[in-house]
Design an enzyme around this catalytic site. Structure first.
Site, PDB file in Angstrom:
ATOM      1  N   GLU A  36      -3.068  -3.744   2.689  1.00  0.00           N
ATOM      2  CA  GLU A  36      -2.636  -3.019   3.877  1.00  0.00           C
ATOM      3  C   GLU A  36      -3.715  -3.247   4.935  1.00  0.00           C
ATOM      4  O   GLU A  36      -4.897  -3.021   4.664  1.00  0.00           O
ATOM      5  CB  GLU A  36      -2.518  -1.520   3.563  1.00  0.00           C
ATOM      6  CG  GLU A  36      -2.064  -0.759   4.791  1.00  0.00           C
ATOM      7  CD  GLU A  36      -1.913   0.743   4.568  1.00  0.00           C
ATOM      8  OE1 GLU A  36      -2.138   1.227   3.460  1.00  0.00           O
ATOM      9  OE2 GLU A  36      -1.583   1.413   5.571  1.00  0.00           O
ATOM     10  N   ARG A 262      -8.544  -0.593 -11.730  1.00  0.00           N
ATOM     11  CA  ARG A 262      -9.319  -0.772 -10.496  1.00  0.00           C
ATOM     12  C   ARG A 262     -10.783  -0.955 -10.829  1.00  0.00           C
ATOM     13  O   ARG A 262     -11.288  -0.320 -11.756  1.00  0.00           O
ATOM     14  CB  ARG A 262      -9.266   0.511  -9.647  1.00  0.00           C
ATOM     15  CG  ARG A 262      -8.033   0.790  -8.929  1.00  0.00           C
ATOM     16  CD  ARG A 262      -8.209   2.113  -8.183  1.00  0.00           C
ATOM     17  NE  ARG A 262      -8.709   1.906  -6.834  1.00  0.00           N
ATOM     18  CZ  ARG A 262      -7.933   1.555  -5.827  1.00  0.00           C
ATOM     19  NH1 ARG A 262      -6.643   1.384  -5.998  1.00  0.00           N
ATOM     20  NH2 ARG A 262      -8.427   1.381  -4.632  1.00  0.00           N
ATOM     21  N   LYS A 272     -11.160   2.127   1.340  1.00  0.00           N
ATOM     22  CA  LYS A 272     -11.210   1.753   2.748  1.00  0.00           C
ATOM     23  C   LYS A 272     -11.379   2.965   3.646  1.00  0.00           C
ATOM     24  O   LYS A 272     -12.056   2.903   4.664  1.00  0.00           O
ATOM     25  CB  LYS A 272      -9.914   1.012   3.127  1.00  0.00           C
ATOM     26  CG  LYS A 272      -9.952  -0.454   2.750  1.00  0.00           C
ATOM     27  CD  LYS A 272      -8.698  -1.158   3.226  1.00  0.00           C
ATOM     28  CE  LYS A 272      -7.628  -1.094   2.178  1.00  0.00           C
ATOM     29  NZ  LYS A 272      -6.355  -1.656   2.535  1.00  0.00           N
TER      30      LYS A 272
HETATM   31  P1  ATP Z   1      -8.160   1.366  -0.686  1.00  0.00           P
HETATM   32  O1  ATP Z   1      -8.057   2.629  -1.453  1.00  0.00           O
HETATM   33  O2  ATP Z   1      -9.537   0.830  -0.595  1.00  0.00           O
HETATM   34  O3  ATP Z   1      -7.500   1.424   0.657  1.00  0.00           O
HETATM   35  P2  ATP Z   1      -5.820   0.083  -1.570  1.00  0.00           P
HETATM   36  O4  ATP Z   1      -5.394  -0.139  -2.967  1.00  0.00           O
HETATM   37  O5  ATP Z   1      -5.107   1.100  -0.801  1.00  0.00           O
HETATM   38  O6  ATP Z   1      -7.368   0.319  -1.569  1.00  0.00           O
HETATM   39  P3  ATP Z   1      -4.642  -2.254  -0.501  1.00  0.00           P
HETATM   40  O7  ATP Z   1      -4.921  -2.891   0.780  1.00  0.00           O
HETATM   41  O8  ATP Z   1      -3.340  -1.569  -0.686  1.00  0.00           O
HETATM   42  O9  ATP Z   1      -5.820  -1.234  -0.744  1.00  0.00           O
HETATM   43  O10 ATP Z   1      -4.934  -3.236  -1.708  1.00  0.00           O
HETATM   44  C1  ATP Z   1      -4.506  -4.563  -1.803  1.00  0.00           C
HETATM   45  C2  ATP Z   1      -4.580  -4.963  -3.235  1.00  0.00           C
HETATM   46  O11 ATP Z   1      -5.907  -4.838  -3.726  1.00  0.00           O
HETATM   47  C3  ATP Z   1      -3.716  -4.079  -4.100  1.00  0.00           C
HETATM   48  O12 ATP Z   1      -2.977  -4.879  -4.992  1.00  0.00           O
HETATM   49  C4  ATP Z   1      -4.697  -3.207  -4.796  1.00  0.00           C
HETATM   50  O13 ATP Z   1      -4.199  -2.783  -6.044  1.00  0.00           O
HETATM   51  C5  ATP Z   1      -5.919  -4.097  -4.912  1.00  0.00           C
HETATM   52  N1  ATP Z   1      -7.124  -3.281  -4.987  1.00  0.00           N
HETATM   53  C6  ATP Z   1      -7.553  -2.365  -4.103  1.00  0.00           C
HETATM   54  N2  ATP Z   1      -8.672  -1.755  -4.524  1.00  0.00           N
HETATM   55  C7  ATP Z   1      -8.982  -2.309  -5.716  1.00  0.00           C
HETATM   56  C8  ATP Z   1     -10.024  -2.103  -6.673  1.00  0.00           C
HETATM   57  N3  ATP Z   1     -10.979  -1.199  -6.477  1.00  0.00           N
HETATM   58  N4  ATP Z   1     -10.024  -2.864  -7.788  1.00  0.00           N
HETATM   59  C9  ATP Z   1      -9.071  -3.788  -7.986  1.00  0.00           C
HETATM   60  N5  ATP Z   1      -8.058  -4.027  -7.136  1.00  0.00           N
HETATM   61  C10 ATP Z   1      -7.999  -3.296  -6.021  1.00  0.00           C
HETATM   62 MG    MG Z   2      -3.035   0.983  -0.261  1.00  0.00          MG
END
Ligand code: ATP
Ligand code: MG
Length: 560
Positions: A36, A262, A272
């Protein structure tokens, strides 16, 4: 350069793919990385990128980059651009053009119309509070919405009006008609559209209704013919919804979702939203501040794509907790730089040494290789003069037991140079050591001294030739392992910003060998005995004082 050994192996997703290719279920695999664009990518995303792009690479498949842009208020073009740059910098290439969930808004809308016509979606007018109340709990079934039994015609009419802006923001939603008594809360008539008058970075003001994540994600995957849709474990309970959506719309493809844990990095933050807070509250200078666990921050710190890929391989892929100490990350970075970074000498805390028997014509400079095991880095001359700098720490007037470095009356070898002996310590009126007077054993250049062993070797620079540099010494950004999980006396979480390490950055002037004068930005070096350093991506400019960031020390010096 990528190679197929660089990626995590022996994990369940990889064996599933192997089986699918072997059985002919798929002839080729298609994965995707779906960020995102609401912030910069961090170390957790690096794990996901290495998994998705890595699997495509290993199995000669393809990986899409898809921006999951369904929350226009939080998303913007700066984030889109940074994400593209980070993925490429990590060494990966997405298939075709980057994709956007917003590219599919028309199709998503059409599928929603189809669901309404089939009696599988309805327009609901419960307020958010009422919706929560009707949803039930983990142990109690929910209640049907009073709007659940509207006719398809009525729903269709209302949904069109929602799209056309007839209703205020938040006043209505479109929900799937699944099962309010389901044991899985995600299946209790989830909302798939909401009314939100927000400008979108891609679609502008075309839409005032936006689709929700789960609905959008499943359909976007199917439109792109993704074979294996990989996400983190918190989406496990969303998988029935993912499958329900694809089973109830007329679309051929049905990707399979697999979940892995994760990555959590101790002494760091992987969210983020919280990283955004560090930037917006000025705890750090920017998203790519070298202390940030963002990919761009780590890049600026001097971490390399190869080092980050090695880290991702080491942390592996599984469904069990993936809490990793910072030392694992630093270890991977260090290990990779050991081979890839040429070496030179720089003195960070200089102590002046006068070489009392320095003699023009007799005292020689030496040429030295930039790397002990890699001739391709070439060599340079290490100039010497009558005054040199050594590290303050390399002299002890009262040496501890086992001391191998310099002390009064003792000897030490200057790296790539002579053995010297300290004959005199000069102090200022406060008793501070300000200078050493040492004598050179001229018979020790490139050979052992006669009749005795000199164990210590220290780095140094010639004062006359040395170039002053700005060196930024970084330490961990947080003082506790889990800055976002510390509770106060009242049991409430304390703000994670309470645990920022006030000593996480220190800028000093240091002295380096003359070769640093002509380095490009982002040039990686080992300063012998002092750590790995990189010329700053932005602040280092040729012709000006060189600016180096310390990437990591040579040994794990962090003590709990
Ligand atoms: P954040 O909480 O930091 O915003 P998010 O999962 O909302 O993380 P996205 O932009 O939706 O962020 O993530 C893109 C991809 O990266 C998704 O497939 C997500 O599962 C993966 N991802 C995000 N954070 C992690 C993590 N800490 N470890 C492994 N994969 C991750
Ligand atoms: Mg997300």
């Amino acid at each position: 350069m990528l190679n197929k050994d660089q990626f995590a192996d022996n994990h369940f997703i990889r064996t599933t793919i192997e089986d699918d290719l072997q059985s002919g279920k798929h002839t080729a695999i298609q994965t995707r990385f779906p960020p995102e664009p609401n912030g910069y990518l961090h170390i957790g995303h690096a794990k996901s990128i290495c998994l998705n792009f890595g699997l495509a690479y290993v199995f000669d498949g393809k990986c899409n980059l898809r921006f999951d842009d369904t929350n226009p208020e939080k998303e913007n073009q700066e984030y889109v651009d940074s994400i593209k740059e980070d993925v490429q910098w990590l060494g990966f290439k997405w298939d075709g053009e980057p994709r956007y969930a917003s590219d599919y808004f028309d199709q998503l809308f059409d599928y929603a119309v189809g669901l309404i016509k089939d009696g599988k979606a309805y327009v609901c007018e419960l307020t958010p509070e009422e919706m929560r109340e009707y949803r039930g709990t983990l142990t109690e079934a929910g209640k049907n919405s009073p709007y659940r039994d509207r006719t398809p015609e009525e729903n269709l009419d209302l949904f069109m009006k929602m799209r056309d802006g007839a209703f205020p923001d938040g006043s209505k939603t479109l929900r799937l008609k699944i099962d309010m008594a389901s044991g899985n809360i995600n299946m209790r008539d989830p909302v798939i559209y909401r009314i939100r008058r927000a400008h979108h970075h891609n679609t502008g003001d075309k839409w005032c209704i936006y689709p929700m994540y789960d609905y959008t994600h499943a359909i976007s995957d199917a439109i792109e013919n993704i074979t294996h849709s990989l996400c983190t474990l918190e989406f496990e309970a969303h998988r029935p919804l993912y499958d329900w959506v694809l089973d109830n719309i007329p679309i051929q493809s049905h990707p399979r979702q697999y979940e892995f844990s994760r990555l959590e990095l101790l002494y760091s933050i992987t969210s983020k939203r919280k990283l955004n807070q560090l930037v917006s509250e000025n705890h750090v200078s920017s998203w790519d501040d070298p202390r940030m666990p963002t990919i761009s921050g780590m890049r600026r710190r001097g971490y390399t794509p190869e080092g980050l890929r090695l880290f991702a391989k080491r942390v592996g892929i599984s469904k069990s907790e993936n809490i990793v100490d910072m030392s694992v990350l630093e270890g991977a970075i260090r290990e990779e730089l050991e081979h890839s970074a040429p070496r030179l000498m720089a003195v960070l805390n200089p102590l002046k040494v006068t070489l009392t028997n320095f003699e023009h014509g007799k005292t020689q400079s030496r040429t030295a290789a930039f790397h002990p095991n890699n001739d391709s880095f070439g060599e340079r001359e290490v100039p010497i003069s009558s005054t040199i700098y050594i590290e303050q720490d390399d002299f002890a007037e009262v040496p501890p037991k086992g001391w191998k470095r310099l002390t009064l009356g003792g000897e030490v070898r200057l790296r790539h140079g002579y053995v010297i002996k300290c004959d005199e310590v000069v102090k200022d009126e406060n008793g501070q050591i300000i200078e050493l007077k040492c004598s050179i054993d001229h018979d020790t250049l490139g050979k052992n001294p006669e009749g005795r062993k000199v164990k210590g070797v220290i780095h140094w620079v010639s004062a006359e030739h040395a170039v002053p540099i700005k060196a930024r010494l970084y330490d961990r950004l947080f003082t506790v392992e889990r800055p976002d999980a510390v509770r106060g006396d009242d049991g409430e979480y304390l703000p994670f910003t309470d645990f920022i390490n006030p000593q996480s950055i220190q800028e000093i002037t240091a002295f380096a060998e003359p070769v640093v004068r002509d380095l490009p930005a982002e040039s990686h070096w080992q300063f012998e005995r002092m750590g790995y350093f990189v010329t700053d991506r932005y602040d280092h400019k040729m012709g000006e004082t060189p600016v180096f960031n310390r990437t990591v020390t040579l040994k794990d010096s962090w003590q709990k």
